[in-house]
Enzyme design. Sequence first.
Site, mmCIF file in Angstrom:
data_model
loop_
_atom_site.group_PDB
_atom_site.id
_atom_site.type_symbol
_atom_site.label_atom_id
_atom_site.label_comp_id
_atom_site.label_asym_id
_atom_site.label_seq_id
_atom_site.Cartn_x
_atom_site.Cartn_y
_atom_site.Cartn_z
ATOM 1 N N ARG A 85 59.117 37.652 -98.985
ATOM 2 C CA ARG A 85 58.347 36.801 -98.089
ATOM 3 C C ARG A 85 56.870 37.201 -98.068
ATOM 4 O O ARG A 85 55.991 36.360 -97.923
ATOM 5 C CB ARG A 85 58.949 36.870 -96.680
ATOM 6 C CG ARG A 85 60.334 36.230 -96.596
ATOM 7 C CD ARG A 85 60.925 36.363 -95.194
ATOM 8 N NE ARG A 85 62.222 35.713 -95.110
ATOM 9 C CZ ARG A 85 63.381 36.303 -95.312
ATOM 10 N NH1 ARG A 85 63.411 37.576 -95.651
ATOM 11 N NH2 ARG A 85 64.511 35.643 -95.187
ATOM 12 N N ASP A 145 68.058 36.331 -88.386
ATOM 13 C CA ASP A 145 68.620 37.637 -88.726
ATOM 14 C C ASP A 145 69.497 38.150 -87.582
ATOM 15 O O ASP A 145 70.574 38.704 -87.811
ATOM 16 C CB ASP A 145 67.497 38.636 -89.011
ATOM 17 C CG ASP A 145 66.478 38.093 -89.979
ATOM 18 O OD1 ASP A 145 66.685 38.208 -91.191
ATOM 19 O OD2 ASP A 145 65.474 37.524 -89.512
ATOM 20 N N ARG A 148 72.700 36.290 -87.670
ATOM 21 C CA ARG A 148 73.553 36.799 -88.746
ATOM 22 C C ARG A 148 74.210 38.116 -88.339
ATOM 23 O O ARG A 148 75.406 38.335 -88.587
ATOM 24 C CB ARG A 148 72.721 36.997 -90.015
ATOM 25 C CG ARG A 148 72.269 35.711 -90.680
ATOM 26 C CD ARG A 148 71.194 35.982 -91.715
ATOM 27 N NE ARG A 148 70.796 34.762 -92.412
ATOM 28 C CZ ARG A 148 69.625 34.590 -93.010
ATOM 29 N NH1 ARG A 148 68.726 35.571 -92.999
ATOM 30 N NH2 ARG A 148 69.334 33.455 -93.622
ATOM 31 N N HIS A 172 60.640 39.804 -90.275
ATOM 32 C CA HIS A 172 61.679 38.925 -90.820
ATOM 33 C C HIS A 172 61.618 39.098 -92.332
ATOM 34 O O HIS A 172 60.935 38.366 -93.044
ATOM 35 C CB HIS A 172 61.399 37.474 -90.426
ATOM 36 C CG HIS A 172 62.299 36.476 -91.107
ATOM 37 N ND1 HIS A 172 63.664 36.577 -91.091
ATOM 38 C CD2 HIS A 172 62.012 35.364 -91.834
ATOM 39 C CE1 HIS A 172 64.186 35.569 -91.767
ATOM 40 N NE2 HIS A 172 63.204 34.823 -92.235
#
Length: 310
Positions: A85, A145, A148, A172
């Site tokens: 990212r 996240d 998850r 993130h």
Amino acid sequence: MKVGIVGSGMVGSATAYALALLGVAREVVLVDLDRKLAQAHAEDILHATPFAHPVWVRAGSYGDLEGARAVVLAAGVAQRPGETRLQLLDRNAQVFAQVVPRVLEAAPEAVLLVATNPVDVMTQVAYRLSALPPGRVVGSGTILDTARFRALLAEHLRVAPQSVHAYVLGEHGDSEVLVWSSAQVGGVPLLEFAEARGRALSPEDRARIDEGVRRAAYRIIEGKGATYYGIGAGLARLVRAILTDEKGVYTVSAFTPEVEGVLEVSLSLPRILGAGGVEGTVYPSLSPEEREALRRSAEILKEAAFALGF
């Protein structure tokens, strides 16, 4: 209530679809350089509303964002397979330099909800470009996240994920911090609950869950090119919190004056989200190892933003 979405790609359109299915807004305006793309998504999603909620979904220009209570910033280039990212940073910062001023010209009172990756640095970029109070620029951060993490813990423990309270903090991305030490299930400390449930968490179990959370996006991108359904639903949930002044606690990214000795960085912590955006931050209890990991994560993000002059 009106919600704007700038960027009608996979994340922007998935967010619009989730907003419509959940009935979060009365009007959703999609803005994109590719007007035909925005119009096509708007029309397609509008045709789903008879099966869900009465939401007016349409394509528009920046001027049509006037009166929006929240504007989702999903404009930018897509993450490539194998690309982190943070490697997206240079390309997407240039996009925001064009987008943010135009959004605020049309909707100066809106809360900006940043979805473009790398989301923590892009939140910092949007905050600096906007000159808004820091609470009004909110990044989606580690909400996905965290979801998850809770889902994988719930699967292991064989309980509903809604009963699991555990957070992922920091970036993130690759340096994110899974907070095991303060995780709870039904108000009971995680390890104690796991033992009582007969589902003890071995080092191998923890490593598997950590890998499942940390590498999920890479696996999905390798398989189908991008992630969008999960984050679209997460963004819709954040929009609802803003529009209803919910004051719920979410692991979103926002400008933070100091965290673990690192100054002026945007990253995810548990934050109270309401009509004004971020209205407070709840700093959780962390183990020494988790504190050090959070410091390292903050430093990575600080260095990336500093390299851009933000």
